[in-house]
Design an enzyme around this catalytic site. Structure first.
Site, PDB file in Angstrom:
ATOM      1  N   SER A   1       0.831  -1.201   0.000  1.00  0.00           N
ATOM      2  CA  SER A   1       0.000   0.000   0.000  1.00  0.00           C
ATOM      3  C   SER A   1       0.871   1.258   0.000  1.00  0.00           C
ATOM      4  CB  SER A   1      -0.973  -0.043   1.179  1.00  0.00           C
ATOM      5  OG  SER A   1      -1.885   1.031   1.133  1.00  0.00           O
TER       6      SER A   1
ATOM      7  N   HIS B   1      -8.273   1.474  -0.885  1.00  0.00           N
ATOM      8  CA  HIS B   1      -8.193   0.538  -2.014  1.00  0.00           C
ATOM      9  C   HIS B   1      -9.570   0.040  -2.449  1.00  0.00           C
ATOM     10  CE1 HIS B   1      -3.932   0.788  -1.450  1.00  0.00           C
ATOM     11  NE2 HIS B   1      -4.063   0.419  -0.189  1.00  0.00           N
TER      12      HIS B   1
END
Length: 305
Positions: free
Chosen positions: A86, A190
């Protein structure tokens, strides 16, 4: 073959930067970064409480700063590959020479602010599913309207969505899942909830002048090694609203023949996954400067090999 990896949001803990700032030149370096991005990284990394550093706009630049600082403390190392989970992908972009340190921190500051703003629109969050079959879990999540935002491998998937959807998941776990653990993050990262942040990050990315990676840069999008700096940045932008496929990153590590993995500060999460998914690969997490000696020995072994 050595891979250097950087953790994502949720790895931070109160005071975790304190011992690193005692290293020669570290406090001055972090203070300069703080001035450059308008955020007191020293304060947040040493004195702020858990709630303060849970803030997306704070946590993300803090993690990237810690990752860059701890990697630099290893010395002039040359990993064979880099990757980040991430927001850790921005740290990895700095490792690979795609972005310089200041550019990486400027980008992550804008990323954190944009994602925090997007998260404020609807009350959302994320929860980790421990155990179970990935295909069964993904189908169950989709039935509940949740997104499998992180497919981490080693039996771990992270679901993201509204708090109501996550409450329904806690009451109705997928078959085989042992436990559902709420994560210390402030939004459904996300997922489509982050679409507004993608637009802002795309605008911020126009000011960057990325270089092509100097080492293999393994992307969260599909586990592929990316050789173009422009494509790395493009993927960093889109990644905000798309799932993290850390499972595919680890598959690529296998294909590359990785034999050792070092996770920069605040290490632990990714080494834990690697221990389960990459048997035979030596792992080391940089948690404090006390870990640097062992890490340097591991780097030297691979350099000599």
């Amino acid at each position: 073959m050595l891979v250097l990896v950087a953790p994502g949001q949720g790895a931070q803990a109160p005071g975790f930067l304190t011992p690193w700032l005692e290293l020669p030149g570290a406090a001055d370096r972090v203070a300069a970064w703080s001035d450059a991005i308008g955020l007191d990284l020293v304060h947040y990394g040493t004195q702020a409480d858990a709630d303060a550093i849970r803030d997306t706009a704070v946590a993300q630049p803090l993690l990237v700063a810690a990752g860059i600082l701890s990697a630099a403390a290893l010395g002039d190392i040359a990993p064979d590959a880099v990757a980040g989970h991430s927001v850790g992908e921005i740290t990895a972009a700095a490792f690979a020479g795609v972005l310089n340190d200041t550019a990486a921190l400027t980008l992550v500051r804008k990323r954190g602010l944009a994602m925090a703003e997007a998260a404020a629109v609807t009350e959302t969050g994320m929860s980790a599913l421990l155990g179970g079959d990935p295909e069964v879990s993904v189908a169950h999540l989709e039935k509940l309207g949740l997104t499998p935002a992180n497919v981490n491998g080693a039996g771990q998937i992270v679901a993201a969505g509204t708090m109501a959807q996550l409450a329904a998941l806690a009451e109705d776990k997928p078959e085989g899942v042992r436990k559902v653990v709420p994560l210390k993050v402030a939004g459904a990262f996300h997922t489509h909830h982050m679409a507004p942040a993608v637009e802002k990050l795309a605008e911020a990315a126009k000011a960057l002048s990325p270089s092509d990676p100097k080492v293999a840069y393994v992307s969260n999008k599909d586990g592929r090694s990316v050789t173009s700096g422009a494509e790395v940045v493009e993927r960093l932008v889109g990644q905000v609203a798309n799932p993290v496929r850390w499972d595919l990153c680890m598959e690529t590590f296998k294909e590359l023949g990785v034999t050792a993995l070092i996770e920069v500060c605040p290490g632990g999460t990714l080494t834990g996954l690697a221990k389960r998914a990459l048997p035979g690969v030596r792992t080391l997490a940089l948690k404090t400067p006390d870990d640097l000696g062992t890490a340097r020995d591991l780097v030297a072994e691979h350099a000599n090999a």
